[in-house]
Design a protein around this motif. Structure first.
Motif, PDB file in Angstrom:
ATOM      1  N   TYR A   1       0.878  -1.158   0.000  1.00 16.20           N
ATOM      2  CA  TYR A   1       0.000   0.000   0.000  1.00 16.20           C
ATOM      3  C   TYR A   1       0.919   1.213   0.000  1.00 16.20           C
ATOM      4  CZ  TYR A   1      -3.130   3.642   1.445  1.00 16.20           C
ATOM      5  OH  TYR A   1      -3.833   4.819   1.488  1.00 16.20           O
ATOM      6  N   GLU A   2       0.596   2.226  -0.797  1.00 11.78           N
ATOM      7  CA  GLU A   2       1.510   3.346  -0.993  1.00 11.78           C
ATOM      8  C   GLU A   2       0.822   4.688  -0.785  1.00 11.78           C
ATOM      9  OE1 GLU A   2       4.425   4.517  -4.614  1.00 11.78           O
ATOM     10  OE2 GLU A   2       2.321   4.253  -5.158  1.00 11.78           O
ATOM     11  N   ILE A   3       1.558   5.601  -0.139  1.00 13.09           N
ATOM     12  CA  ILE A   3       1.185   7.014  -0.170  1.00 13.09           C
ATOM     13  C   ILE A   3       2.390   7.768  -0.730  1.00 13.09           C
ATOM     14  CG2 ILE A   3      -0.482   6.892   1.734  1.00 13.09           C
ATOM     15  CD1 ILE A   3       1.655   8.285   3.521  1.00 13.09           C
ATOM     16  N   ARG A   4       2.120   8.893  -1.367  1.00 11.68           N
ATOM     17  CA  ARG A   4       3.187   9.745  -1.907  1.00 11.68           C
ATOM     18  C   ARG A   4       3.316  10.975  -1.023  1.00 11.68           C
ATOM     19  NH1 ARG A   4       4.696   8.641  -7.492  1.00 11.68           N
ATOM     20  NH2 ARG A   4       4.378   6.399  -7.676  1.00 11.68           N
ATOM     21  N   HIS A   5       4.538  11.491  -0.933  1.00 17.26           N
ATOM     22  CA  HIS A   5       4.790  12.657  -0.078  1.00 17.26           C
ATOM     23  C   HIS A   5       5.927  13.489  -0.665  1.00 17.26           C
ATOM     24  CE1 HIS A   5       4.997  15.051   3.550  1.00 17.26           C
ATOM     25  NE2 HIS A   5       6.304  14.847   3.593  1.00 17.26           N
ATOM     26  N   THR A   6       5.750  14.804  -0.650  1.00 11.50           N
ATOM     27  CA  THR A   6       6.817  15.731  -1.003  1.00 11.50           C
ATOM     28  C   THR A   6       7.345  16.327   0.290  1.00 11.50           C
ATOM     29  OG1 THR A   6       5.748  16.263  -3.104  1.00 11.50           O
ATOM     30  CG2 THR A   6       7.433  17.803  -2.311  1.00 11.50           C
TER      31      THR A   6
ATOM     32  N   ALA B   1      14.565  18.659   1.549  1.00 10.35           N
ATOM     33  CA  ALA B   1      13.342  19.341   1.133  1.00 10.35           C
ATOM     34  C   ALA B   1      13.102  19.151  -0.366  1.00 10.35           C
ATOM     35  CB  ALA B   1      13.423  20.824   1.471  1.00 10.35           C
ATOM     36  N   PHE B   2      11.858  18.924  -0.699  1.00 10.76           N
ATOM     37  CA  PHE B   2      11.334  18.758  -2.054  1.00 10.76           C
ATOM     38  C   PHE B   2      11.669  17.419  -2.701  1.00 10.76           C
ATOM     39  CE2 PHE B   2      11.714  23.355  -1.337  1.00 10.76           C
ATOM     40  CZ  PHE B   2      10.362  23.617  -1.234  1.00 10.76           C
ATOM     41  N   ASP B   3      12.291  16.516  -1.948  1.00  8.11           N
ATOM     42  CA  ASP B   3      12.412  15.152  -2.461  1.00  8.11           C
ATOM     43  C   ASP B   3      11.010  14.554  -2.520  1.00  8.11           C
ATOM     44  OD1 ASP B   3      15.145  15.056  -2.846  1.00  8.11           O
ATOM     45  OD2 ASP B   3      15.580  14.071  -0.935  1.00  8.11           O
ATOM     46  N   GLU B   4      10.765  13.780  -3.561  1.00 10.63           N
ATOM     47  CA  GLU B   4       9.491  13.077  -3.724  1.00 10.63           C
ATOM     48  C   GLU B   4       9.659  11.669  -3.166  1.00 10.63           C
ATOM     49  OE1 GLU B   4       6.627  14.315  -5.017  1.00 10.63           O
ATOM     50  OE2 GLU B   4       7.543  16.266  -5.422  1.00 10.63           O
TER      51      GLU B   4
ATOM     52  N   TYR C   1      10.744   3.416   2.487  1.00 11.19           N
ATOM     53  CA  TYR C   1      10.753   4.826   2.090  1.00 11.19           C
ATOM     54  C   TYR C   1      11.595   4.908   0.833  1.00 11.19           C
ATOM     55  CZ  TYR C   1       9.466   5.340   6.997  1.00 11.19           C
ATOM     56  OH  TYR C   1       8.850   5.229   8.223  1.00 11.19           O
ATOM     57  N   VAL C   2      10.951   5.246  -0.272  1.00  8.91           N
ATOM     58  CA  VAL C   2      11.606   5.220  -1.568  1.00  8.91           C
ATOM     59  C   VAL C   2      11.608   6.624  -2.166  1.00  8.91           C
ATOM     60  CG1 VAL C   2      11.536   4.224  -3.881  1.00  8.91           C
ATOM     61  CG2 VAL C   2      10.843   2.834  -1.908  1.00  8.91           C
ATOM     62  N   ARG C   3      12.810   7.128  -2.453  1.00  7.15           N
ATOM     63  CA  ARG C   3      12.909   8.420  -3.145  1.00  7.15           C
ATOM     64  C   ARG C   3      12.661   8.178  -4.628  1.00  7.15           C
ATOM     65  NH1 ARG C   3      17.883  10.859  -1.580  1.00  7.15           N
ATOM     66  NH2 ARG C   3      18.835   9.394  -3.003  1.00  7.15           N
ATOM     67  N   LEU C   4      11.794   9.011  -5.194  1.00  8.50           N
ATOM     68  CA  LEU C   4      11.429   8.892  -6.604  1.00  8.50           C
ATOM     69  C   LEU C   4      12.166   9.972  -7.387  1.00  8.50           C
ATOM     70  CD1 LEU C   4       7.596   8.479  -6.020  1.00  8.50           C
ATOM     71  CD2 LEU C   4       9.304   6.662  -6.302  1.00  8.50           C
ATOM     72  N   ASP C   5      13.102   9.556  -8.197  1.00  9.86           N
ATOM     73  CA  ASP C   5      13.893  10.472  -9.014  1.00  9.86           C
ATOM     74  C   ASP C   5      13.630  10.183 -10.483  1.00  9.86           C
ATOM     75  OD1 ASP C   5      15.376  11.670  -6.823  1.00  9.86           O
ATOM     76  OD2 ASP C   5      16.510   9.786  -6.704  1.00  9.86           O
ATOM     77  N   PRO C   6      13.897  11.161 -11.356  1.00 11.92           N
ATOM     78  CA  PRO C   6      13.763  10.879 -12.794  1.00 11.92           C
ATOM     79  C   PRO C   6      14.633   9.698 -13.227  1.00 11.92           C
ATOM     80  CG  PRO C   6      14.025  13.233 -12.431  1.00 11.92           C
ATOM     81  CD  PRO C   6      14.244  12.557 -11.097  1.00 11.92           C
ATOM     82  N   GLU C   7      15.756   9.483 -12.528  1.00  9.43           N
ATOM     83  CA  GLU C   7      16.664   8.388 -12.882  1.00  9.43           C
ATOM     84  C   GLU C   7      16.196   7.042 -12.349  1.00  9.43           C
ATOM     85  OE1 GLU C   7      18.077  11.002 -10.697  1.00  9.43           O
ATOM     86  OE2 GLU C   7      18.030  12.199 -12.512  1.00  9.43           O
TER      87      GLU C   7
ATOM     88  N   VAL D   1      15.625   4.677   0.681  1.00  9.14           N
ATOM     89  CA  VAL D   1      16.373   5.551   1.588  1.00  9.14           C
ATOM     90  C   VAL D   1      16.227   5.135   3.045  1.00  9.14           C
ATOM     91  CG1 VAL D   1      16.345   7.527   0.018  1.00  9.14           C
ATOM     92  CG2 VAL D   1      14.505   7.272   1.695  1.00  9.14           C
ATOM     93  N   ALA D   2      15.187   4.369   3.369  1.00 11.53           N
ATOM     94  CA  ALA D   2      15.001   3.905   4.742  1.00 11.53           C
ATOM     95  C   ALA D   2      14.004   2.756   4.745  1.00 11.53           C
ATOM     96  CB  ALA D   2      14.502   5.031   5.638  1.00 11.53           C
TER      97      ALA D   2
END
Length: 147
Positions: free
Chosen positions: A5-10, A71-74, A95-101, A106-107
């Motif tokens: 189950y996923e939520i997104r956060h900036t 700050a501002f990591d997705e 906890y997954v950082r979403l980058d264009p790459e 990350v945790a």
């Protein structure tokens, strides 16, 4: 359908410390938020039951950090069910950082929850509600691995 189950956060500035990275306590807040949104979206009757005498006691939380975020990591906060007993649950949170790459883990954190019923002076363990068991079934995992 995903196995989590996923939520997104900036990430916002208010979630960072003086050095500029995310203050560790926010990871625990995000676990709670993910769990709450899961109940709201997937098991609303459990929320109603919480207005009665059902209690979900958090017995343990943990978090292991692999990389810093700022700050501002997705982020994607992904919750899976790792263990289910008659009266307790253990959730794992990635906890997954979403980058264009791509994505970066990350945790990873966890929570152990006990289901209880009764007045505050006489709470006793109770079975995990059936609706919650059913809602969690697609998110069950037996492997604690990477993404």
């Amino acid at each position: 359908m995903s196995d989590y189950y996923e939520i997104r956060h900036t990430v916002g500035f208010e979630e960072t410390n003086l050095v500029g990275n995310v203050y560790y306590v926010n990871y625990l807040r995000w676990q709670g938020r993910c769990r709450e949104m899961f109940l709201k979206e997937r098991a609303p009757a459990v929320l109603s039951d919480l207005q009665g005498d059902l209690k979900l006691f958090t017995l343990r939380v943990d978090c292991e950090f692999f990389a810093e975020i700022t700050a501002f990591d997705e982020l994607s906060i992904r919750m899976r069910l790792e263990e289910l007993t008659q009266t307790q649950l253990r959730f794992v949170f990635d906890y997954v950082r979403l980058d264009p790459e791509g994505e970066t883990l990350v945790a990873r954190g966890g929570q152990r929850i006990a289901c209880m019923r009764g007045p505050n002076t006489e709470t006793a363990p109770t079975r995990v509600p059936e609706e919650l068991r059913e809602a969690l079934a697609p998110y069950r995992t037996t492997v604690r691995g990477g993404i």
